[in-house]
Design a protein around this motif. Structure first.
Motif, PDB file in Angstrom:
ATOM      1  N   ASN A 181      40.411 -13.905   7.228  1.00  0.00           N
ATOM      2  CA  ASN A 181      39.847 -14.872   6.298  1.00  0.00           C
ATOM      3  C   ASN A 181      39.734 -16.275   6.888  1.00  0.00           C
ATOM      4  O   ASN A 181      39.457 -17.234   6.167  1.00  0.00           O
TER       5      ASN A 181
ATOM      6  N   MET B 178      50.474  -7.498   7.684  1.00  0.00           N
ATOM      7  CA  MET B 178      49.330  -7.630   6.787  1.00  0.00           C
ATOM      8  C   MET B 178      48.961  -9.095   6.583  1.00  0.00           C
ATOM      9  O   MET B 178      47.781  -9.458   6.571  1.00  0.00           O
TER      10      MET B 178
ATOM     11  N   ILE C  96      52.901  -7.515  -0.935  1.00  0.00           N
ATOM     12  CA  ILE C  96      51.481  -7.486  -0.595  1.00  0.00           C
ATOM     13  C   ILE C  96      51.098  -6.211   0.144  1.00  0.00           C
ATOM     14  O   ILE C  96      49.910  -5.904   0.285  1.00  0.00           O
ATOM     15  N   SER C  97      52.085  -5.460   0.642  1.00  0.00           N
ATOM     16  CA  SER C  97      51.792  -4.234   1.388  1.00  0.00           C
ATOM     17  C   SER C  97      52.172  -3.015   0.572  1.00  0.00           C
ATOM     18  O   SER C  97      53.040  -3.064  -0.297  1.00  0.00           O
TER      19      SER C  97
ATOM     20  N   LYS D 170      41.200 -14.818  -0.070  1.00  0.00           N
ATOM     21  CA  LYS D 170      39.811 -14.771   0.396  1.00  0.00           C
ATOM     22  C   LYS D 170      39.063 -16.062   0.072  1.00  0.00           C
ATOM     23  O   LYS D 170      38.076 -16.400   0.728  1.00  0.00           O
TER      24      LYS D 170
ATOM     25  N   ARG E 228      49.194  -7.706  -6.164  1.00  0.00           N
ATOM     26  CA  ARG E 228      48.573  -7.471  -4.859  1.00  0.00           C
ATOM     27  C   ARG E 228      47.082  -7.821  -4.891  1.00  0.00           C
ATOM     28  O   ARG E 228      46.558  -8.473  -3.982  1.00  0.00           O
ATOM     29  N   ASP E 229      46.387  -7.379  -5.939  1.00  0.00           N
ATOM     30  CA  ASP E 229      44.952  -7.666  -6.031  1.00  0.00           C
ATOM     31  C   ASP E 229      44.693  -9.163  -6.172  1.00  0.00           C
ATOM     32  O   ASP E 229      43.749  -9.699  -5.588  1.00  0.00           O
TER      33      ASP E 229
ATOM     34  N   ASN F  95      45.190 -10.965  -2.824  1.00  0.00           N
ATOM     35  CA  ASN F  95      44.044 -10.741  -1.938  1.00  0.00           C
ATOM     36  C   ASN F  95      42.813 -11.519  -2.399  1.00  0.00           C
ATOM     37  O   ASN F  95      42.034 -12.024  -1.575  1.00  0.00           O
ATOM     38  N   ASP F  96      42.630 -11.610  -3.697  1.00  0.00           N
ATOM     39  CA  ASP F  96      41.493 -12.351  -4.244  1.00  0.00           C
ATOM     40  C   ASP F  96      41.616 -13.845  -3.902  1.00  0.00           C
ATOM     41  O   ASP F  96      40.652 -14.472  -3.442  1.00  0.00           O
TER      42      ASP F  96
ATOM     43  N   CYS G  59      45.464 -10.930   7.379  1.00  0.00           N
ATOM     44  CA  CYS G  59      44.732 -11.680   6.354  1.00  0.00           C
ATOM     45  C   CYS G  59      44.379 -13.078   6.835  1.00  0.00           C
ATOM     46  O   CYS G  59      43.271 -13.575   6.578  1.00  0.00           O
TER      47      CYS G  59
END
Length: 374
Positions: free
Chosen positions: A56, A48, A130-131, A29, A21-22, A25-26, A52
């Motif tokens: 972004n 989600m 991802i959620s 972005k 998940r991290d 998200n990284d 995103c």
């Protein structure tokens, strides 16, 4: 290829190791283009992902979903994907495709910037990962991140081939098999009983007379003022405050003058196609009003609850504050759901109400086309 773990006790991610998940998200972005091929999706993850993409400022998004064309897709997922696909198309940023040739169970995520892929993820994690929800908090996934150019080109080519040879844009997929989502809004509601499939089938074997198709009078779209405060949208009527769930169906003359139409103020028992039983009646001027007898919200819990479960609309807590009419039901929404009428058919059977009175039984259906048994 660093391994991406899942941060679930007792296997907490530690010692600088990454989790899926991290890392997702990284990467998102840093990206201006995202391509995803996954077996399954979830409602939470789709919302989600959509957020995103907006947050972004993603210029290009491709989502390919692989398992549902053969297995059947949950109604709420289908309607959410259709809405997102249309919104992405209108914004000119991308589309959502469905794999139609086989069950695709891959999970591939490709992130690009300025026309070149810079990172990817492959592994066991479907998009739902991802959620954070009750399921993903207890489901362990393992993936790997990719950053070398050769592997990224190979992943990019795989997604392109999947797109070109095996999938279609969701809006172009004919007869998508849908799985009905259970509407639990009537659970534990007073004056409502749950019945099983065998009981429904018994009533279906004793139908009598023609089916009455009752049109649901609604605005064509959110810009149409007609019927904005009546029928299943009666909560938006001027005057006393009403709850969003309240529903009254007002029939036209061609309906209430049918010889098979229910008798004036004679309560009858409704059995629904999804297994609920409650009292209803017709009343009002010319016997044109049709609604649940004990509480106007009962009909709403059933009818609007089906639309909520199907992902068509979200309930509104305070209708008086809904100035944008986000909770308004429109013809466009009913067509997307797959049915614009209520089907009402009398049976030869009778059933006792909670007071012991023997009532006629009518079957009522709001079942859209293309539904598969769950």
């Amino acid at each position: 290829m660093p391994i991406l773990y899942t941060n679930i006790p007792p296997l907490r991610t530690k010692n600088g190791k990454d989790n899926f998940r991290d890392k997702f998200n990284d990467y998102i972005k840093q990206a201006d283009s995202v391509e995803i091929a996954t077996g399954y999706v979830s409602q939470d993850a789709l919302e989600m992902l959509d957020k995103c993409i907006t947050d972004n400022s993603i210029d290009h998004i491709k989502l390919i979903v692989g398992m549902y064309f053969i297995e059947g897709m949950p109604e709420n997922i289908y309607n959410t994907l259709l809405r997102m696909n249309q919104e992405w198309h209108d914004r000119g940023i991308g589309e959502i495709d469905i794999v139609c040739t086989f069950r695709y169970h891959g999970k591939c995520y490709l992130f690009s910037r300025d026309g070149s892929p810079f990172a990817g993820i492959i592994g066991s994690a479907n998009l739902g990962a991802i959620s954070l929800n009750a399921q993903t908090r207890r489901q362990y996934e393992v993936s790997v991140s990719i950053e070398d150019s050769a592997s990224l080109r190979e992943l990019q080519e795989h997604i392109k081939e999947l797109n070109d040879k095996c999938s279609k844009v969701i809006s172009d997929v004919p007869n998508m098999p849908l799985v009905q989502q259970e509407n639990l809004k009537l659970k534990d509601v007073e004056h409502v009983d749950r019945i099983n499939t065998d009981e429904i089938e018994t009533y279906e074997r004793h139908l009598t007379g023609p089916t009455i198709e009752i049109p649901l009078k609604v605005p064509k779209d959110h810009n149409d003022p007609k019927f904005r405060g009546s029928n299943i949208n009666v909560c938006y009527a001027k005057g006393r405050k009403r709850e969003w769930w309240e529903t009254e169906i007002v029939n036209a003359k061609k309906i209430y003058e049918l010889p098979e139409y229910p008798e004036f103020k004679k309560p009858f028992m409704v059995v629904t196609d999804d297994g609920w039983k409650f009292e209803a009646w017709t009343c009002g001027a010319n016997n044109k009003n049709f609604y649940s007898k004990d509480d106007l919200k009962i009909m709403g819990y059933w009818l609007k609850g089906r639309l909520v479960a199907a992902g068509i609309v979200k309930p509104i807590d305070h209708v008086e504050n809904d100035k944008d009419f986000k909770g308004l039901i429109t013809e466009e929404m009913l067509k997307q759901y797959g049915k614009t009428t209520l089907s009402l058919t009398k049976t030869t059977q009778k059933a006792k109400n909670e007071y012991g009175d023997l009532l006629d039984v009518w079957l009522m259906s709001f079942l859209p086309k293309n539904l598969k048994e769950d």
